[in-house]
Scaffold this motif. Structure first.
Motif, PDB file in Angstrom:
ATOM      1  N   TYR A 142       0.855  -1.181   0.000  1.00  0.00           N
ATOM      2  CA  TYR A 142       0.000   0.000   0.000  1.00  0.00           C
ATOM      3  C   TYR A 142       0.890   1.230   0.000  1.00  0.00           C
ATOM      4  N   GLU A 143       0.292   2.379  -0.351  1.00  0.00           N
ATOM      5  CA  GLU A 143       1.092   3.597  -0.549  1.00  0.00           C
ATOM      6  C   GLU A 143       1.819   4.025   0.718  1.00  0.00           C
ATOM      7  N   ASN A 144       1.171   3.948   1.852  1.00  0.00           N
ATOM      8  CA  ASN A 144       1.833   4.220   3.129  1.00  0.00           C
ATOM      9  C   ASN A 144       1.097   3.485   4.248  1.00  0.00           C
ATOM     10  N   THR A 145       1.701   3.478   5.421  1.00  0.00           N
ATOM     11  CA  THR A 145       1.141   2.704   6.535  1.00  0.00           C
ATOM     12  C   THR A 145      -0.208   3.260   6.993  1.00  0.00           C
ATOM     13  N   ALA A 146      -0.366   4.577   6.971  1.00  0.00           N
ATOM     14  CA  ALA A 146      -1.625   5.178   7.413  1.00  0.00           C
ATOM     15  C   ALA A 146      -2.771   4.816   6.475  1.00  0.00           C
ATOM     16  N   MET A 147      -2.523   4.868   5.171  1.00  0.00           N
ATOM     17  CA  MET A 147      -3.560   4.513   4.206  1.00  0.00           C
ATOM     18  C   MET A 147      -3.903   3.027   4.309  1.00  0.00           C
ATOM     19  N   ALA A 148      -2.918   2.209   4.620  1.00  0.00           N
ATOM     20  CA  ALA A 148      -3.170   0.776   4.815  1.00  0.00           C
ATOM     21  C   ALA A 148      -4.092   0.560   6.016  1.00  0.00           C
ATOM     22  N   ALA A 149      -3.840   1.301   7.091  1.00  0.00           N
ATOM     23  CA  ALA A 149      -4.688   1.196   8.275  1.00  0.00           C
ATOM     24  C   ALA A 149      -6.114   1.639   7.970  1.00  0.00           C
ATOM     25  N   ALA A 150      -6.240   2.737   7.222  1.00  0.00           N
ATOM     26  CA  ALA A 150      -7.572   3.228   6.849  1.00  0.00           C
ATOM     27  C   ALA A 150      -8.308   2.193   6.004  1.00  0.00           C
ATOM     28  N   TYR A 151      -7.592   1.530   5.104  1.00  0.00           N
ATOM     29  CA  TYR A 151      -8.193   0.509   4.239  1.00  0.00           C
ATOM     30  C   TYR A 151      -8.724  -0.662   5.069  1.00  0.00           C
ATOM     31  N   VAL A 152      -7.952  -1.108   6.045  1.00  0.00           N
ATOM     32  CA  VAL A 152      -8.384  -2.218   6.897  1.00  0.00           C
ATOM     33  C   VAL A 152      -9.612  -1.813   7.705  1.00  0.00           C
ATOM     34  N   ALA A 153      -9.605  -0.572   8.229  1.00  0.00           N
ATOM     35  CA  ALA A 153     -10.740  -0.098   9.015  1.00  0.00           C
ATOM     36  C   ALA A 153     -12.013  -0.047   8.176  1.00  0.00           C
ATOM     37  N   GLU A 154     -11.880   0.399   6.938  1.00  0.00           N
ATOM     38  CA  GLU A 154     -13.045   0.510   6.052  1.00  0.00           C
ATOM     39  C   GLU A 154     -13.537  -0.851   5.571  1.00  0.00           C
ATOM     40  N   SER A 155     -12.620  -1.809   5.467  1.00  0.00           N
ATOM     41  CA  SER A 155     -12.992  -3.118   4.914  1.00  0.00           C
ATOM     42  C   SER A 155     -13.889  -3.913   5.860  1.00  0.00           C
ATOM     43  N   GLY A 156     -13.657  -3.779   7.163  1.00  0.00           N
ATOM     44  CA  GLY A 156     -14.423  -4.574   8.129  1.00  0.00           C
ATOM     45  C   GLY A 156     -14.109  -6.057   8.061  1.00  0.00           C
ATOM     46  N   ASP A 157     -13.016  -6.408   7.410  1.00  0.00           N
ATOM     47  CA  ASP A 157     -12.651  -7.809   7.183  1.00  0.00           C
ATOM     48  C   ASP A 157     -11.767  -8.307   8.321  1.00  0.00           C
TER      49      ASP A 157
END
Length: 366
Positions: free
Chosen positions: A213-228
């Motif tokens: 992922y582009e950076n660690t913060a965006m990766a965290a946001a992606y996981v939070a949004e995914s709900g997976d």
């Protein structure tokens, strides 16, 4: 009039004088707050506070009262810091990245107040300070693994800003996921390629798939949004909290010495205060080009050493506008006093075509 009445009258008179002195002290604190804003300095200055307590406590000769006085002056300085924070709430701090990125975290740890303003890249954050949109910028200078951040160092050399503080931020990578997820459920981990690389042994040991992922913060946001619950990110504990994620495992990067040095960039160069002159953390940065003559670089280095300054770093960087020409970046321990500092700069000018005193600061660990 009784002794009790006399004592109460004395306290009333003293309280009136203390209120007047309190207002004068807070006015002085406001001047200091303006200085800190201009030079990109944090509210808390522990060296100065220790000096004040040590000096002022000597004025109280009664050993019992002295303990109470120390408590009194500590509380006074706490109030003073709170007042300065209120004055600096409008301070705008530029950084490159997104909310939760290490620069965002560093800026919060350094200042503790003000507004952190994100920019897409280092240059945009730097220019925001140059043109006055922001009061200072927090930008990475160097990582203990990846080395110097060349673009930032180049802007420091060619641009008008100065470094007024340098702060070491240890890089700690945690495995984080949505609330309720367990470590056994995780199948795939997303993060910046560098974070994945630094945690490679952990990921391999647990047979976890990786996704960049582009950076660690965006990766965290992606996981939070995914709900997976089978998806995890690698980021900092502070970043996880920002996105409502839980930490499954702490410090999964193999190295315990991964650190990024962040510089605070300001329009005005910091002048060290008297209390700082003997501090072992004192540093300054010199940047220069030398003339194309035999021994010019050695002459410059010898001048610095002759004045007793120990160089902690010496690096060369290519000059983009001149093919096969280089400038030099030097960090030194100590403080350039008005007398010796000007003498060093005057002598260096004799063998340097371009010379910039690019920063004066104290190194600190966040």
């Amino acid at each position: 009039m009784s002794r009790l009445d006399d004592a109460r009258k004395a306290i009333n008179d003293i309280d009136q004088k203390m209120a007047e002195l309190f207002c004068r002290r807070m006015e002085a604190a406001g001047v200091i707050a303006a200085h800190k804003k201009e030079h990109g300095l944090p509210i808390l200055d522990p060296v100065r506070e220790r000096e004040v307590i040590a000096r002022n406590s000597r004025y109280v000769t009664d050993p019992i009262l002295r303990d109470y006085y120390v408590n009194f002056i500590e509380n006074t300085m706490t109030v003073s810091r709170a007042y300065q924070s209120r004055l600096l709430d409008g301070m705008r701090i530029a950084y490159s990245g997104t909310v939760g990125a290490f620069a965002h975290i560093a800026a919060g740890k350094i200042f503790g107040c003000g507004t952190r303003v994100p920019f897409d890249n280092f240059k945009a954050a730097y220019e925001a300070v140059v043109n006055g949109d922001c009061d200072c910028a927090v930008l990475p200078l160097e990582n203990s693994y990846a080395g110097e951040v060349g673009q930032v160092i180049d802007m420091l050399f060619s641009g008008p800003l100065f470094v007024s503080g340098v702060y070491d931020l240890p890089v700690i990578h945690d495995l984080v996921a949505i609330p309720g997820a367990s470590r056994d459920q995780i199948q795939t981990v997303v993060s910046h390629p560098q974070a994945l690389s630094q945690c490679a042994n952990y990921l391999s040991r647990h047979s976890l798939a990786q996704r960049e992922y582009e950076n660690t913060a965006m990766a965290a946001a992606y996981v939070a949004e995914s709900g997976d619950p089978t998806l995890a990110a690698i980021c900092s504990e502070e970043c996880a909290a920002l996105f409502g994620l839980q930490v499954l495992e702490r410090h999964i990067n193999e190295s315990r010495s991964n650190t990024t040095r962040f510089g605070v960039f300001t329009r005005t160069r910091r002048q060290p205060m008297s209390a700082e002159k003997e501090a072992p953390e004192n540093r300054f940065i010199l940047m220069f080009t030398v003339r194309h003559e035999a021994g010019s670089l050695a002459q410059a280095i010898n001048i610095i050493g002759r004045y007793g300054f120990n160089m902690t770093s010496l690096r060369s960087r290519p000059m983009k506008e001149l093919l096969w020409n280089y400038y030099f970046y030097v960090e030194c321990e100590g403080t350039l006093s008005e007398t010796d500092g000007q003498a060093v700069l005057d002598e260096l000018s004799c063998c340097c075509d371009r010379l910039k005193l690019a920063g004066a600061y104290q190194t600190k660990v966040l």
